[in-house]
Write a protein that holds these residues in place. Structure first.
Motif, PDB file in Angstrom:
ATOM      1  N   GLU A   1      -4.566   4.451  -6.557  1.00  0.00           N
ATOM      2  CA  GLU A   1      -5.568   4.963  -5.607  1.00  0.00           C
ATOM      3  C   GLU A   1      -5.815   6.449  -5.837  1.00  0.00           C
ATOM      4  O   GLU A   1      -4.958   7.146  -6.350  1.00  0.00           O
TER       5      GLU A   1
ATOM      6  N   ASP B   1       0.844  -1.202   0.000  1.00  0.00           N
ATOM      7  CA  ASP B   1       0.000   0.000   0.000  1.00  0.00           C
ATOM      8  C   ASP B   1       0.882   1.257   0.000  1.00  0.00           C
ATOM      9  O   ASP B   1       2.042   1.197   0.426  1.00  0.00           O
ATOM     10  N   ASP B   2       0.336   2.354  -0.461  1.00  0.00           N
ATOM     11  CA  ASP B   2       1.024   3.654  -0.430  1.00  0.00           C
ATOM     12  C   ASP B   2       2.395   3.587  -1.094  1.00  0.00           C
ATOM     13  O   ASP B   2       3.342   4.256  -0.645  1.00  0.00           O
TER      14      ASP B   2
HETATM   15 CA    CA Z   1      -3.110   3.743   0.331  1.00  0.00          CA
END
Ligand code: CA
Ligand code: C2E
Ligand code: CA
Ligand code: CA
Length: 277
Positions: free
Chosen positions: A236, A179-180
């Motif tokens: 995202e 993630d990220d």
């Molecule tokens: Ca994220």
């Protein structure tokens, strides 16, 4: 006492005392919220860039506090970590998400994967994969529909131990995402070492992709590299069709964002699945 240890590191100041009090207060509040079911999971669709089909959902925790109103997870998750409550909270999230998946499958909705965010502290525990396995067995879901989202920074602490846990999770049949991606300390070099399935490009790059050539170039490079490693890429924070078109031109696999849908309660998700899957 849950918060012992922190005392010894602190010298007294009124500000720290009030922070300490706030933490103690919050610890109680989180415990209460867990038993009162004041937490709820919302779901945000993960969508195929190519076909617009919903291929999965990400569970995002919501806290509707009786007096204080909505409290953002960006605020209370770090506090739950501090207060030593993240393991309990994290288990609740995994169980809740698995139960929701089970319910949807049993009701006849087309099965979509369900992604859960995992905090660094949970991942560091050596019984983490066992705990997740126990929940999967208890709820009786197909583990290949469960995905865990791990931030790149959390893997960069105790990398070797984390990779071991990640391998255990993969051998259970669970999918893993970073993630990220792009915001942390890791690098493309590390990417190869992680037993992951998907890479999530952080929203900061996605948001700037049309106004800043750097971000666009970074996204291009991330997608190409991820694909050479056999990973799927999800962007995202997609808020408009122009960004989506850029992602399409770069062969990005999936996206999430307000352009398609905000995180929504499960009841609303059900309607969307009927309409869009
Ligand atoms: Ca994220
Ligand atoms: P995250 O995992 O990076 O989640 C993405 C955040 O971006 C979510 O915020 C989501 O609502 C928001 N978002 C999605 N699409 C868009 C968009 O198009 N534009 C904008 N501006 N924002 C968008 P949220 O729900 O407030 O969650 C914040 C963070 O809290 C999450 O970041 C995650 O790190 C953490 N979090 C949320 N739920 C959980 C949980 O159950 N467990 C743990 N450990 N962390 C959680
Ligand atoms: Ca996430
Ligand atoms: Ca984040």
């Amino acid at each position: 006492c849950k918060v012992s240890g922190r005392n010894s590191k602190l010298f007294y100041s009124p500000k720290m005392n009030s922070m300490y009090n706030e933490l103690l207060l919050l610890e109680g509040e989180i415990r209460k919220a867990l038993s009162n079911e004041d937490f709820k999971l919302y779901y945000q669709p993960k969508v195929s860039v190519e076909t617009g089909e919903i291929i999965g959902v990400e569970a995002l925790i919501r806290w509707f506090h009786k007096e204080k109103g909505f409290i953002s997870p960006s605020k209370f998750i770090p506090l739950a970590e501090e207060a030593g409550l993240i393991t309990q909270l994290g288990e609740w999230v995994v169980r809740q998400a698995c139960m929701q998946h089970k319910k949807w499958v049993d009701t006849g909705y087309p099965p979509v994967s369900i992604a859960v965010n995992v905090s660094a502290i949970e991942l560091q525990r050596n019984d983490f994969s066992e705990k997740v396995k126990a929940i999967i067995d208890e709820v009786e879901i197909d583990p290949s529909f469960l995905e865990l989202e791990i931030t790149e920074n959390s893997v960069m602490q105790n990398t070797e131990d984390c990779i071991k846990t990640m391998n255990e999770l993969r051998s259970i049949g669970i999918s893993l995402s970073i993630d990220d991606f792009g915001t942390g300390y890791s690098s493309f070099g590390y990417l190869r070492k992680f037993p992951i399935n998907n890479l999530k490009i952080d929203q900061s790059f996605v948001k700037n992709s049309l106004i800043e050539s750097n971000s666009a170039e970074i996204i291009k490079a991330m997608i190409q590299l991820a694909h050479t490693f056999g990973l799927k890429v999800i962007a995202e924070g997609v808020e408009n069709e122009f960004v989506l078109n850029f992602l399409k031109s770069q062969q990005c696999d999936y996206y999430q964002g307000y352009y398609h849908s905000k995180p929504i309660p499960p009841e609303d998700m059900e309607q969307m699945m009927v309409l869009k899957v």
